[in-house]
Design a protein around this motif. Structure first.
Motif, PDB file in Angstrom:
ATOM      1  N   GLY A 119     161.609  45.836   4.065  1.00 27.58           N
ATOM      2  CA  GLY A 119     161.569  46.444   4.838  1.00 27.58           C
ATOM      3  C   GLY A 119     163.042  47.084   5.439  1.00 27.58           C
ATOM      4  O   GLY A 119     163.417  46.178   5.646  1.00 27.58           O
TER       5      GLY A 119
ATOM      6  N   VAL B 136     165.221  49.989   7.641  1.00 32.14           N
ATOM      7  CA  VAL B 136     165.089  51.456   8.047  1.00 32.14           C
ATOM      8  C   VAL B 136     166.833  51.836   7.813  1.00 32.14           C
ATOM      9  O   VAL B 136     167.483  51.725   9.112  1.00 32.14           O
ATOM     10  CB  VAL B 136     164.900  51.385   9.824  1.00 32.14           C
ATOM     11  CG1 VAL B 136     165.558  52.622  10.586  1.00 32.14           C
ATOM     12  CG2 VAL B 136     163.398  50.747  10.017  1.00 32.14           C
TER      13      VAL B 136
ATOM     14  N   HIS C   9     166.473  59.563   9.170  1.00 31.14           N
ATOM     15  CA  HIS C   9     165.853  58.175   9.568  1.00 31.14           C
ATOM     16  C   HIS C   9     164.734  58.027   8.333  1.00 31.14           C
ATOM     17  O   HIS C   9     164.014  58.992   8.027  1.00 31.14           O
ATOM     18  CB  HIS C   9     164.434  58.469  10.867  1.00 31.14           C
ATOM     19  CG  HIS C   9     164.263  57.253  11.240  1.00 31.14           C
ATOM     20  ND1 HIS C   9     164.236  56.133  11.593  1.00 31.14           N
ATOM     21  CD2 HIS C   9     162.698  56.695  10.444  1.00 31.14           C
ATOM     22  CE1 HIS C   9     163.588  56.167  12.026  1.00 31.14           C
ATOM     23  NE2 HIS C   9     162.987  55.544  10.679  1.00 31.14           N
TER      24      HIS C   9
ATOM     25  N   GLU D 104     162.757  55.291   5.523  1.00 31.54           N
ATOM     26  CA  GLU D 104     162.325  54.087   6.185  1.00 31.54           C
ATOM     27  C   GLU D 104     161.674  53.740   3.778  1.00 31.54           C
ATOM     28  O   GLU D 104     161.147  54.457   3.879  1.00 31.54           O
ATOM     29  CB  GLU D 104     161.223  53.807   6.526  1.00 31.54           C
ATOM     30  CG  GLU D 104     161.384  54.252   7.452  1.00 31.54           C
ATOM     31  CD  GLU D 104     160.227  54.471   8.953  1.00 31.54           C
ATOM     32  OE1 GLU D 104     160.161  54.555   9.611  1.00 31.54           O
ATOM     33  OE2 GLU D 104     158.774  54.363   8.473  1.00 31.54           O
TER      34      GLU D 104
ATOM     35  N   HIS E 183     160.655  50.146   2.001  1.00 28.77           N
ATOM     36  CA  HIS E 183     159.472  48.872   2.094  1.00 28.77           C
ATOM     37  C   HIS E 183     159.213  48.493   0.556  1.00 28.77           C
ATOM     38  O   HIS E 183     159.063  49.326  -0.277  1.00 28.77           O
ATOM     39  CB  HIS E 183     158.417  48.751   2.190  1.00 28.77           C
ATOM     40  CG  HIS E 183     157.483  50.449   2.180  1.00 28.77           C
ATOM     41  ND1 HIS E 183     156.708  50.192   1.441  1.00 28.77           N
ATOM     42  CD2 HIS E 183     156.950  51.273   3.210  1.00 28.77           C
ATOM     43  CE1 HIS E 183     155.803  50.797   1.491  1.00 28.77           C
ATOM     44  NE2 HIS E 183     156.379  52.058   2.184  1.00 28.77           N
TER      45      HIS E 183
ATOM     46  N   ASN F  51     165.314  48.991  16.204  1.00 27.88           N
ATOM     47  CA  ASN F  51     164.530  49.343  14.321  1.00 27.88           C
ATOM     48  C   ASN F  51     164.482  47.874  12.972  1.00 27.88           C
ATOM     49  O   ASN F  51     164.178  48.160  12.472  1.00 27.88           O
ATOM     50  CB  ASN F  51     166.214  49.887  14.297  1.00 27.88           C
ATOM     51  CG  ASN F  51     165.752  51.801  13.992  1.00 27.88           C
ATOM     52  OD1 ASN F  51     164.807  52.459  14.292  1.00 27.88           O
ATOM     53  ND2 ASN F  51     166.931  52.316  14.761  1.00 27.88           N
TER      54      ASN F  51
ATOM     55  N   ARG G 163     160.947  47.219  13.497  1.00 32.31           N
ATOM     56  CA  ARG G 163     160.005  48.352  12.517  1.00 32.31           C
ATOM     57  C   ARG G 163     159.713  48.268  11.427  1.00 32.31           C
ATOM     58  O   ARG G 163     159.374  48.440   9.905  1.00 32.31           O
ATOM     59  CB  ARG G 163     160.562  49.543  12.471  1.00 32.31           C
ATOM     60  CG  ARG G 163     160.326  51.163  11.867  1.00 32.31           C
ATOM     61  CD  ARG G 163     158.829  51.334  12.343  1.00 32.31           C
ATOM     62  NE  ARG G 163     158.074  52.002  11.081  1.00 32.31           N
ATOM     63  CZ  ARG G 163     157.126  52.691  10.767  1.00 32.31           C
ATOM     64  NH1 ARG G 163     156.631  51.909  11.682  1.00 32.31           N
ATOM     65  NH2 ARG G 163     156.794  54.101   9.986  1.00 32.31           N
ATOM     66  N   ALA G 164     161.654  47.736  10.855  1.00 35.73           N
ATOM     67  CA  ALA G 164     161.514  46.961   9.216  1.00 35.73           C
ATOM     68  C   ALA G 164     160.993  45.982   9.762  1.00 35.73           C
ATOM     69  O   ALA G 164     160.123  45.532   8.122  1.00 35.73           O
ATOM     70  CB  ALA G 164     163.753  46.629   9.658  1.00 35.73           C
TER      71      ALA G 164
ATOM     72  N   LEU H  97     157.414  46.815   8.220  1.00 33.62           N
ATOM     73  CA  LEU H  97     157.454  47.213   6.848  1.00 33.62           C
ATOM     74  C   LEU H  97     157.405  46.906   5.676  1.00 33.62           C
ATOM     75  O   LEU H  97     156.533  46.542   5.280  1.00 33.62           O
ATOM     76  CB  LEU H  97     159.041  48.874   6.884  1.00 33.62           C
ATOM     77  CG  LEU H  97     159.085  49.837   7.545  1.00 33.62           C
ATOM     78  CD1 LEU H  97     160.092  50.481   6.887  1.00 33.62           C
ATOM     79  CD2 LEU H  97     158.086  50.568   7.395  1.00 33.62           C
TER      80      LEU H  97
ATOM     81  N   TYR I 256     155.884  56.743  12.420  1.00 38.75           N
ATOM     82  CA  TYR I 256     157.107  56.455  13.107  1.00 38.75           C
ATOM     83  C   TYR I 256     156.315  56.176  14.310  1.00 38.75           C
ATOM     84  O   TYR I 256     156.276  55.234  15.265  1.00 38.75           O
ATOM     85  CB  TYR I 256     158.347  56.624  13.127  1.00 38.75           C
ATOM     86  CG  TYR I 256     159.223  56.067  14.238  1.00 38.75           C
ATOM     87  CD1 TYR I 256     160.176  55.351  13.284  1.00 38.75           C
ATOM     88  CD2 TYR I 256     159.964  56.321  14.567  1.00 38.75           C
ATOM     89  CE1 TYR I 256     160.469  54.038  14.515  1.00 38.75           C
ATOM     90  CE2 TYR I 256     160.447  55.894  15.834  1.00 38.75           C
ATOM     91  CZ  TYR I 256     161.063  54.858  16.275  1.00 38.75           C
ATOM     92  OH  TYR I 256     162.314  54.786  16.662  1.00 38.75           O
TER      93      TYR I 256
END
Length: 218
Positions: free
Chosen positions: A29, A31, A38, A40, A42, A149, A152-153, A156, A175
């Protein structure tokens, strides 16, 4: 001069394949923050069960981020990376010819990077990766902490691994949905300033925004 900041995380797991055969999955993943956007990313890769996956999946995630930055015209000098993996985080020191570690240790690191590059990519990727380690800013951060972040990664990478399974029923969270989830909010009670690894008090603006979001969803 254009610059890019990227947060990377890798995942490794096994899924049930056909006829009860299990497959190992490496997922990643990413970001990416650049040009006021932004982005993203994956993905996942099935690998033979016999392949050692201790930290190679984290290196694959980093390589995918480096290739993204290269394909969008960002030089290593204008690229910054954040990872929660110790091996990747300190590769810049270990792979550098100017570092003070023993040559045998440096050679072991280079062989490990070369093995992953030649197995899944090509020799050009290997040399570009060495240039990235030498010229880019690579920061090791604490995993599953307060760096949103990086979290978030991680989400993902987990999602990329889950959708490889034959019976995945989970829905991908945008998000905003993910940020508004209970799991994420508890981490956002503390905030990490950009380009630092030091906790500070959460900004008052975010507390106001968060309260408004929660009230709107009631």
């Amino acid at each position: 001069m254009r610059s890019i900041v990227m947060y990377t995380d890798g995942g490794c797991g096994q899924i049930e394949g056909s006829r009860g055969k299990r497959h190992r999955i490496w997922s990643w993943g990413i970001v990416a923050l650049h040009d006021d956007t932004h982005v993203e990313l994956h993905g996942a890769r099935r690998v033979p069960v016999g392949v050692d996956g201790r930290t190679e999946h984290e290196l694959v995630a980093f390589i995918e981020a480096v290739l993204y930055a290269q394909s969008h015209g960002f030089s290593p000098e204008c690229s910054s990376y954040y990872t929660d993996d110790e091996f990747v985080g300190y590769c810049a020191f270990r792979a550098s010819s100017s570092s003070s570690i023993r040559s045998c240790q440096r050679q072991a690191v280079l062989e490990r990077i070369n093995d992953v590059c030649l197995r899944w990519y090509d020799i050009k990727t290997f040399y570009y990766l060495l240039e990235t380690f030498d010229k880019s800013r690579i920061t090791k951060v604490k995993g599953h902490s307060t760096i949103v972040n990086n979290l978030r990664a991680d989400y993902l990478a987990t999602w990329a691994r889950l959708i490889e399974g034959p019976t995945s029923t989970k829905r991908f969270l945008s998000y905003d949905e993910w940020l508004n989830s209970h799991h994420t909010i508890q981490f956002w009670r503390r905030w990490v300033a950009p380009f630092t690894n030091v906790d500070t008090k959460i900004p008052a603006e975010f507390e106001t925004w968060l309260a408004a979001r929660q009230q709107a969803n009631c």
